[in-house]
Motif scaffolding. Structure first.
Motif, PDB file in Angstrom:
ATOM      1  N   ILE A  47       0.829  -1.211   0.000  1.00  0.00           N
ATOM      2  CA  ILE A  47       0.000   0.000   0.000  1.00  0.00           C
ATOM      3  C   ILE A  47       0.866   1.265   0.000  1.00  0.00           C
ATOM      4  O   ILE A  47       0.567   2.228  -0.713  1.00  0.00           O
ATOM      5  N   GLN A  48       1.943   1.260   0.775  1.00  0.00           N
ATOM      6  CA  GLN A  48       2.824   2.435   0.808  1.00  0.00           C
ATOM      7  C   GLN A  48       3.424   2.705  -0.570  1.00  0.00           C
ATOM      8  O   GLN A  48       3.447   3.853  -1.029  1.00  0.00           O
ATOM      9  N   SER A  49       3.869   1.655  -1.215  1.00  0.00           N
ATOM     10  CA  SER A  49       4.472   1.797  -2.542  1.00  0.00           C
ATOM     11  C   SER A  49       3.465   2.298  -3.571  1.00  0.00           C
ATOM     12  O   SER A  49       3.722   3.251  -4.311  1.00  0.00           O
ATOM     13  N   GLN A  50       2.290   1.670  -3.597  1.00  0.00           N
ATOM     14  CA  GLN A  50       1.263   2.037  -4.571  1.00  0.00           C
ATOM     15  C   GLN A  50       0.638   3.401  -4.284  1.00  0.00           C
ATOM     16  O   GLN A  50       0.235   4.117  -5.201  1.00  0.00           O
ATOM     17  N   PHE A  51       0.576   3.748  -3.012  1.00  0.00           N
ATOM     18  CA  PHE A  51      -0.016   5.042  -2.654  1.00  0.00           C
ATOM     19  C   PHE A  51       0.850   6.190  -3.178  1.00  0.00           C
ATOM     20  O   PHE A  51       0.323   7.210  -3.654  1.00  0.00           O
ATOM     21  N   LYS A  52       2.170   6.036  -3.088  1.00  0.00           N
ATOM     22  CA  LYS A  52       3.072   7.062  -3.620  1.00  0.00           C
ATOM     23  C   LYS A  52       2.863   7.218  -5.128  1.00  0.00           C
ATOM     24  O   LYS A  52       2.820   8.340  -5.649  1.00  0.00           O
ATOM     25  N   ILE A  53       2.733   6.098  -5.832  1.00  0.00           N
ATOM     26  CA  ILE A  53       2.506   6.141  -7.279  1.00  0.00           C
ATOM     27  C   ILE A  53       1.183   6.832  -7.590  1.00  0.00           C
ATOM     28  O   ILE A  53       1.089   7.667  -8.487  1.00  0.00           O
ATOM     29  N   LYS A  54       0.161   6.485  -6.798  1.00  0.00           N
ATOM     30  CA  LYS A  54      -1.174   7.063  -7.012  1.00  0.00           C
ATOM     31  C   LYS A  54      -1.159   8.577  -6.812  1.00  0.00           C
ATOM     32  O   LYS A  54      -1.699   9.344  -7.621  1.00  0.00           O
ATOM     33  N   VAL A  55      -0.509   9.025  -5.745  1.00  0.00           N
ATOM     34  CA  VAL A  55      -0.470  10.459  -5.436  1.00  0.00           C
ATOM     35  C   VAL A  55       0.337  11.230  -6.479  1.00  0.00           C
ATOM     36  O   VAL A  55      -0.095  12.272  -6.979  1.00  0.00           O
ATOM     37  N   PHE A  56       1.517  10.709  -6.828  1.00  0.00           N
ATOM     38  CA  PHE A  56       2.387  11.427  -7.764  1.00  0.00           C
ATOM     39  C   PHE A  56       1.877  11.397  -9.194  1.00  0.00           C
ATOM     40  O   PHE A  56       2.389  12.120 -10.060  1.00  0.00           O
ATOM     41  N   SER A  57       0.869  10.567  -9.475  1.00  0.00           N
ATOM     42  CA  SER A  57       0.282  10.548 -10.815  1.00  0.00           C
ATOM     43  C   SER A  57      -0.760  11.652 -10.977  1.00  0.00           C
ATOM     44  O   SER A  57      -1.215  11.928 -12.087  1.00  0.00           O
ATOM     45  N   LEU A  58      -1.131  12.294  -9.855  1.00  0.00           N
ATOM     46  CA  LEU A  58      -2.119  13.378  -9.891  1.00  0.00           C
ATOM     47  C   LEU A  58      -1.422  14.714 -10.114  1.00  0.00           C
ATOM     48  O   LEU A  58      -0.326  14.945  -9.629  1.00  0.00           O
ATOM     49  N   ASN A  59      -2.080  15.597 -10.830  1.00  0.00           N
ATOM     50  CA  ASN A  59      -1.494  16.892 -11.161  1.00  0.00           C
ATOM     51  C   ASN A  59      -2.034  18.041 -10.323  1.00  0.00           C
ATOM     52  O   ASN A  59      -1.345  19.030 -10.092  1.00  0.00           O
ATOM     53  N   LYS A  60      -3.274  17.901  -9.870  1.00  0.00           N
ATOM     54  CA  LYS A  60      -3.898  18.985  -9.127  1.00  0.00           C
ATOM     55  C   LYS A  60      -3.786  18.771  -7.615  1.00  0.00           C
ATOM     56  O   LYS A  60      -4.024  17.675  -7.117  1.00  0.00           O
ATOM     57  N   GLU A  61      -3.434  19.845  -6.935  1.00  0.00           N
ATOM     58  CA  GLU A  61      -3.266  19.774  -5.477  1.00  0.00           C
ATOM     59  C   GLU A  61      -4.570  19.407  -4.775  1.00  0.00           C
ATOM     60  O   GLU A  61      -4.572  18.683  -3.773  1.00  0.00           O
ATOM     61  N   LYS A  62      -5.677  19.886  -5.304  1.00  0.00           N
ATOM     62  CA  LYS A  62      -6.979  19.589  -4.699  1.00  0.00           C
ATOM     63  C   LYS A  62      -7.268  18.087  -4.743  1.00  0.00           C
ATOM     64  O   LYS A  62      -7.787  17.512  -3.777  1.00  0.00           O
ATOM     65  N   GLN A  63      -6.924  17.443  -5.862  1.00  0.00           N
ATOM     66  CA  GLN A  63      -7.130  16.003  -5.997  1.00  0.00           C
ATOM     67  C   GLN A  63      -6.261  15.234  -4.993  1.00  0.00           C
ATOM     68  O   GLN A  63      -6.712  14.266  -4.374  1.00  0.00           O
ATOM     69  N   ILE A  64      -5.018  15.679  -4.850  1.00  0.00           N
ATOM     70  CA  ILE A  64      -4.108  15.030  -3.900  1.00  0.00           C
ATOM     71  C   ILE A  64      -4.640  15.165  -2.477  1.00  0.00           C
ATOM     72  O   ILE A  64      -4.633  14.209  -1.699  1.00  0.00           O
TER      73      ILE A  64
END
Length: 401
Positions: A47-64
């Motif tokens: 989960i830690q590994s995939q969560f980083k990928i999920k977050v860094f794939s987003l461009n908008k701060e609001k989405q993060i």
């Protein structure tokens, strides 16, 4: 990838598999319990590994911010449910107890991961849920105990160590019903982490202390620490025999202080001024004070010649005027009176030196004029509020004359 629910397996485990109201947990075998524990450990890393990928794939701060907040909230709910269920008779079996223990560690580690890596996207001023707070305090207390017992934690200055641990223990031992925010919990976690990285320093200067550098870096704006720091610097400056030496040493300490970095977005007491701001103001006012003394060639500075610069001591306490305000509050009044030219003297120091010896407070009979003058530059919000309220009452009284 962004639509993948990373907590799906843990969610199903907590909501159904380990929910006595929906599943007969006694049917879970020892082998299955072992498999659950192993899978839980795997999920913690995955989960830690995939969560980083999920977050860094987003461009908008609001989405993060939304995704970080949602996962953080979900993990807290799961943690609360597991802790509550661990006291259920259905989980008295040893293997099931181990399962619950593994889950608690899993959720705690995932929460720490999010709070450490993505704290900028969390709503830190929200109140911490009671169960999560209990777990956080318990974990913090173990780390604090270990730090205190470690000889490297008492580096350089015992008094600073006492101030630090008094503050930390005050938090972890506070009442359960006391309102605590995520910001307060996260600050202590970050502070403890920094303390764990400490190394014994090679030098023993007050500003050069590694422990003090960490406290300044972490914006440890405790009033007790501020008073101790300023007094320690003042004591070392007063060891010099002449005014030029005092100024040179003060400038050196100010330079050393300015070179210490401070971490953005962290603060011990959010309702008080930043530590760097308070201490910088103190240094600047002390330098102004020394410059005036040098310019006007007044009597030698603090404690250079005790006979010539000794503070008058009023032996008979009946000759003193009792001031119901505290030392810090009285200091603010005298400083304001000098700056507004309500009281006029050759210097602000002269005002304090002339008036303070004839005053006492409910907590102290003999007051130090020099200590009170220094404290006038470190104004706490509570003291300012009390002084303002006192002045307002005086205004009201005068209007009635």
């Amino acid at each position: 990838m962004n639509q993948t629910y990373l907590l799906e397996w843990l969610d199903l485990l907590v909501t159904f598999t380990l929910n006595p109201s929906k599943t007969d947990v006694n049917e879970i075998t020892t082998v299955q319990s072992k498999a659950i524990i192993e899978k839980t450990i795997e999920q913690t890393v995955f989960i830690q590994s995939q969560f980083k990928i999920k977050v860094f794939s987003l461009n908008k701060e609001k989405q993060i911010k939304i995704i970080v907040g949602n996962y953080h909230s979900s993990l807290i709910i799961f943690l609360d449910n597991v802790i509550e269920r661990s006291h259920n008779v259905a989980f008295e079996r040893f293997d099931l107890k181990q399962v619950m223990k593994a889950l608690i560690l899993c959720f705690d580690e995932l929460l720490s991961f999010i709070e450490t890596r993505f704290s900028d996207y969390l709503s830190l001023d929200m109140r911490v849920p009671a169960t999560y707070l209990v777990v956080s305090k318990k974990k913090l207390k173990k780390k604090i105990d270990k730090l205190k017992n470690n000889s490297t934690s008492t580096i350089n200055d015992e008094k600073v160590t006492v101030i630090l641990f008094d503050s930390l223990y005050s938090f972890v031992n506070s009442k359960a019903n006391e309102k605590v925010t995520f910001r307060q919990v996260l600050y202590r976690k970050q502070l403890v982490k920094e303390l764990e990285l400490l190394r014994v320093p090679e030098r023993e200067d007050i500003v050069g202390s590694t422990l003090i550098e960490v406290l300044i870096y972490m914006n440890f704006n405790s009033r007790t620490f501020i008073n101790y720091f300023t007094k320690s610097v003042a004591d070392q400056i007063n060891c010099c025999e002449n005014a030029a030496g005092k100024m040179e040493k003060l400038l050196f300490y100010f330079k050393e202080f300015n070179q210490i970095h401070s971490k953005d977005g962290v603060i011990l007491n959010p309702h008080h001024q930043d530590l760097k701001t308070v201490l910088s103001d103190w240094f600047k006012h002390e330098m102004m004070y020394l410059e005036k003394r040098l310019h006007f060639s007044v009597i030698p500075l603090v404690n250079v010649d005790k006979k010539r610069n000794e503070t008058p001591i009023i032996a008979n306490t009946n000759d003193k005027v009792l001031c119901k305000l505290s030392t810090d509050q009285t200091a603010l009044l005298l400083r304001a009176s000098d700056e507004l030219k309500i009281l006029i003297a050759k210097s602000m120091n002269h005002i304090f030196k002339t008036i303070v010896p004839f005053l006492s407070t409910p907590n102290k009979v003999h007051l130090s004029y020099d200590s009170m003058r220094s404290k006038s530059y470190v104004a706490e919000e509570r003291d300012k509020k009390i002084v303002i309220e006192t002045l307002e009452r005086m205004i009201k009284q005068i209007k009635e004359y």
